[in-house]
Design a protein around this motif. Structure first.
Motif, PDB file in Angstrom:
ATOM      1  N   LEU A   1     -23.552   2.308 -10.035  1.00 16.71           N
ATOM      2  CA  LEU A   1     -22.513   1.403  -9.588  1.00 16.71           C
ATOM      3  C   LEU A   1     -23.822   0.492 -10.541  1.00 16.71           C
ATOM      4  CD1 LEU A   1     -20.488   0.229  -8.965  1.00 16.71           C
ATOM      5  CD2 LEU A   1     -21.289  -0.357  -6.842  1.00 16.71           C
ATOM      6  N   ALA A   2     -24.993   0.754 -10.384  1.00 14.14           N
ATOM      7  CA  ALA A   2     -26.291  -0.528 -11.097  1.00 14.14           C
ATOM      8  C   ALA A   2     -25.510  -0.821 -12.697  1.00 14.14           C
ATOM      9  CB  ALA A   2     -27.530  -0.145 -10.532  1.00 14.14           C
ATOM     10  N   THR A   3     -25.167   0.781 -13.126  1.00 12.50           N
ATOM     11  CA  THR A   3     -25.561   0.775 -14.865  1.00 12.50           C
ATOM     12  C   THR A   3     -24.114   0.055 -14.616  1.00 12.50           C
ATOM     13  OG1 THR A   3     -26.608   2.361 -15.179  1.00 12.50           O
ATOM     14  CG2 THR A   3     -25.310   2.045 -16.403  1.00 12.50           C
ATOM     15  N   LEU A   4     -22.311   0.605 -14.116  1.00  8.25           N
ATOM     16  CA  LEU A   4     -21.087  -0.002 -13.662  1.00  8.25           C
ATOM     17  C   LEU A   4     -21.487  -2.114 -14.039  1.00  8.25           C
ATOM     18  CD1 LEU A   4     -19.524   2.412 -11.989  1.00  8.25           C
ATOM     19  CD2 LEU A   4     -19.343   2.129 -14.477  1.00  8.25           C
ATOM     20  N   ARG A   5     -22.118  -2.388 -12.835  1.00  7.14           N
ATOM     21  CA  ARG A   5     -22.651  -3.937 -13.285  1.00  7.14           C
ATOM     22  C   ARG A   5     -22.890  -4.263 -14.269  1.00  7.14           C
ATOM     23  NH1 ARG A   5     -23.938  -3.404  -6.949  1.00  7.14           N
ATOM     24  NH2 ARG A   5     -22.066  -3.203  -6.143  1.00  7.14           N
TER      25      ARG A   5
ATOM     26  N   ALA B   1     -17.200   4.911  -7.574  1.00  5.02           N
ATOM     27  CA  ALA B   1     -17.772   3.756  -6.857  1.00  5.02           C
ATOM     28  C   ALA B   1     -17.852   3.816  -5.468  1.00  5.02           C
ATOM     29  CB  ALA B   1     -17.404   2.570  -8.158  1.00  5.02           C
ATOM     30  N   ARG B   2     -16.605   3.353  -5.243  1.00  2.00           N
ATOM     31  CA  ARG B   2     -16.223   3.175  -4.369  1.00  2.00           C
ATOM     32  C   ARG B   2     -16.779   4.436  -3.186  1.00  2.00           C
ATOM     33  NH1 ARG B   2     -10.499   2.846  -5.182  1.00  2.00           N
ATOM     34  NH2 ARG B   2     -10.417   4.869  -3.915  1.00  2.00           N
ATOM     35  N   GLU B   3     -16.241   5.469  -3.559  1.00  2.00           N
ATOM     36  CA  GLU B   3     -17.911   6.406  -2.931  1.00  2.00           C
ATOM     37  C   GLU B   3     -18.980   6.280  -2.565  1.00  2.00           C
ATOM     38  OE1 GLU B   3     -17.288  10.615  -4.003  1.00  2.00           O
ATOM     39  OE2 GLU B   3     -14.860  10.224  -3.442  1.00  2.00           O
ATOM     40  N   ALA B   4     -19.610   5.924  -3.879  1.00  2.00           N
ATOM     41  CA  ALA B   4     -20.939   5.226  -3.877  1.00  2.00           C
ATOM     42  C   ALA B   4     -21.351   3.967  -2.655  1.00  2.00           C
ATOM     43  CB  ALA B   4     -21.668   4.819  -5.088  1.00  2.00           C
ATOM     44  N   GLU B   5     -20.551   3.475  -2.992  1.00  2.00           N
ATOM     45  CA  GLU B   5     -20.695   2.201  -1.552  1.00  2.00           C
ATOM     46  C   GLU B   5     -20.548   2.287  -0.493  1.00  2.00           C
ATOM     47  OE1 GLU B   5     -21.234  -1.362  -3.108  1.00  2.00           O
ATOM     48  OE2 GLU B   5     -22.735   0.115  -3.533  1.00  2.00           O
ATOM     49  N   GLY B   6     -19.966   3.634   0.119  1.00  2.00           N
ATOM     50  CA  GLY B   6     -19.571   3.902   1.054  1.00  2.00           C
ATOM     51  C   GLY B   6     -17.914   3.067   1.644  1.00  2.00           C
ATOM     52  N   LEU B   7     -17.294   3.120   0.538  1.00  2.00           N
ATOM     53  CA  LEU B   7     -16.065   1.889   1.192  1.00  2.00           C
ATOM     54  C   LEU B   7     -15.078   3.922   1.313  1.00  2.00           C
ATOM     55  CD1 LEU B   7     -16.002  -0.264  -1.992  1.00  2.00           C
ATOM     56  CD2 LEU B   7     -16.306  -0.479   1.079  1.00  2.00           C
ATOM     57  N   SER B   8     -14.086   3.868   1.915  1.00  2.00           N
ATOM     58  CA  SER B   8     -12.236   4.445   2.080  1.00  2.00           C
ATOM     59  C   SER B   8     -12.139   4.526   0.302  1.00  2.00           C
ATOM     60  CB  SER B   8     -11.613   3.485   2.327  1.00  2.00           C
ATOM     61  OG  SER B   8     -10.311   4.642   2.793  1.00  2.00           O
ATOM     62  N   ALA B   9     -12.246   6.227   0.206  1.00  2.00           N
ATOM     63  CA  ALA B   9     -11.850   6.565  -1.090  1.00  2.00           C
ATOM     64  C   ALA B   9     -10.690   6.267  -1.011  1.00  2.00           C
ATOM     65  CB  ALA B   9     -11.722   8.522  -0.621  1.00  2.00           C
TER      66      ALA B   9
ATOM     67  N   LEU C   1     -16.194  -5.219  -7.138  1.00  2.00           N
ATOM     68  CA  LEU C   1     -17.541  -3.910  -6.820  1.00  2.00           C
ATOM     69  C   LEU C   1     -18.657  -4.606  -7.868  1.00  2.00           C
ATOM     70  CD1 LEU C   1     -15.894  -0.653  -7.275  1.00  2.00           C
ATOM     71  CD2 LEU C   1     -17.128  -1.567  -4.985  1.00  2.00           C
ATOM     72  N   GLY C   2     -18.568  -5.800  -8.249  1.00  2.00           N
ATOM     73  CA  GLY C   2     -20.153  -6.407  -8.856  1.00  2.00           C
ATOM     74  C   GLY C   2     -19.860  -6.716 -10.785  1.00  2.00           C
TER      75      GLY C   2
END
Length: 326
Positions: free
Chosen positions: A172-176, A195-203, A238-239
């Motif tokens: 996600l840091a690269t996507l940002r 990306a949501r999974e990496a942030e711990g958000l609901s799939a 997601l930034g």
């Protein structure tokens, strides 16, 4: 060398096979024709940018085989700086493209020399990357190398255009670092989910756009602009500073600090969609390097992509700078 655009990416030989229709699993079909041409997402995007008038450099690798000359011929003719393209032992990357009569294709990519574009190779090309206005990246080289290139470019204030194709779970840091992230509707849904999974958000739930994870097709199979914008919103929340979602014949949508926008598709006779997404990305980068806003750049890129789908092949279909566009 200072350039408008530097592309860090893949270089391939494309083997184009034509068929009436795509085979089903286990089925053998007789093809209509077969031909070799230059390809690779990195090389395609570099050529597209150069043909839109941008001074362009390429960082990548080819093999020490006969395919290297095929892969680099059009880039050389277009004046792309190939000083960052290494020759390594083994075969040049290969993409086998199967094109059906309706213009749709399937593509299988064998990385070959592209696998040698390591983070160390990218670090060695840092001077070339930081001397550009825009750095274009994709996912046909090792992901660690794309990440390294994005970091080097962003740290130097070079604008990063990140085309996550094929879809890949980049950090996600690269996507940002991407401004913009460019994905088609299928790639957008996959990248958003990872990306949501990496942030711990609901799939099943993007940050605040309930419909983002499942774009809604129209009756003709195209994704609607609103569904594309849902995906773009989810990614931006997601930034990611800027997002462009391409929708094939339905055009493109985007979102950035300047707001949301839609570019309608152009109705043209589709012959071959191979490389059309790369034509879009390269043209987009060239416009951004000239100082265009993201919406304006996407309008020009949509016209370039519409030109490309009316002709066979990837690089063979890209317009020259002064060639009329749809």
């Amino acid at each position: 060398m200072t350039s408008d655009v530097v592309v860090v990416g893949s270089v391939n030989v494309d083997l184009l096979l034509t068929v009436d229709r795509h085979p089903t699993p286990g089925e053998t079909l007789l093809g209509g024709s077969g031909a070799q041409s230059a390809g690779g997402k990195g090389a395609n995007q570099a050529l597209a940018a150069a043909r839109r008038g941008a001074s362009t450099g390429l960082v990548g690798a080819v093999g020490d085989d006969a395919g290297a000359a095929v892969a680099l011929a059009r880039l050389t003719a277009a004046g792309v700086d190939l000083g960052g393209v290494a020759t390594v032992p083994g075969p040049t990357g290969l993409a086998v493209v199967t094109l059906a009569r309706d213009g749709e294709n399937t593509i299988v990519v064998v990385p070959g020399a592209n696998a040698a574009v390591s983070p160390a190779v990218v670090e060695a090309a840092a001077g070339t990357i930081t001397a550009a206005r825009v750095c274009v990246l994709q996912a046909e080289i090792p992901l660690a190398s794309a990440t390294a290139a994005a970091r080097i470019a962003a740290a130097a204030g070079v604008r990063v255009v990140l085309n996550v194709a094929p879809a890949a779970a980049l950090p996600l840091a690269t996507l940002r670092l991407a401004d913009p992230l460019v994905v088609n509707e299928h790639e957008a849904a996959l990248v958003l989910g990872w990306a949501r999974e990496a942030e711990g958000l609901s799939a099943g739930e993007p940050p605040s756009s309930p419909s983002s994870s499942s774009p809604s097709p129209t009756e003709g199979g195209e994704v609607t602009p609103e569904a594309g914008l849902d995906l773009a919103r989810g990614l931006r929340e997601l930034g990611i500073p800027g997002v462009v979602v391409t929708l094939g014949g339905a055009g493109a949508v985007g979102i950035s600090s300047d707001g949301e926008w839609t570019v309608p598709g152009l109705r043209v006779a589709v012959v071959d969609t191979t490389g059309a997404g790369d034509a879009f990305v390269g043209a987009l980068a060239a416009s951004l390097a000239r100082g265009a806003g993201l919406h304006e750049a996407a309008r020009d890129a949509t016209r370039v992509a519409a030109h490309a789908v009316q002709r066979l092949g990837a690089q063979d279909s890209y317009p020259e700078k002064d060639e009329p566009l749809p």
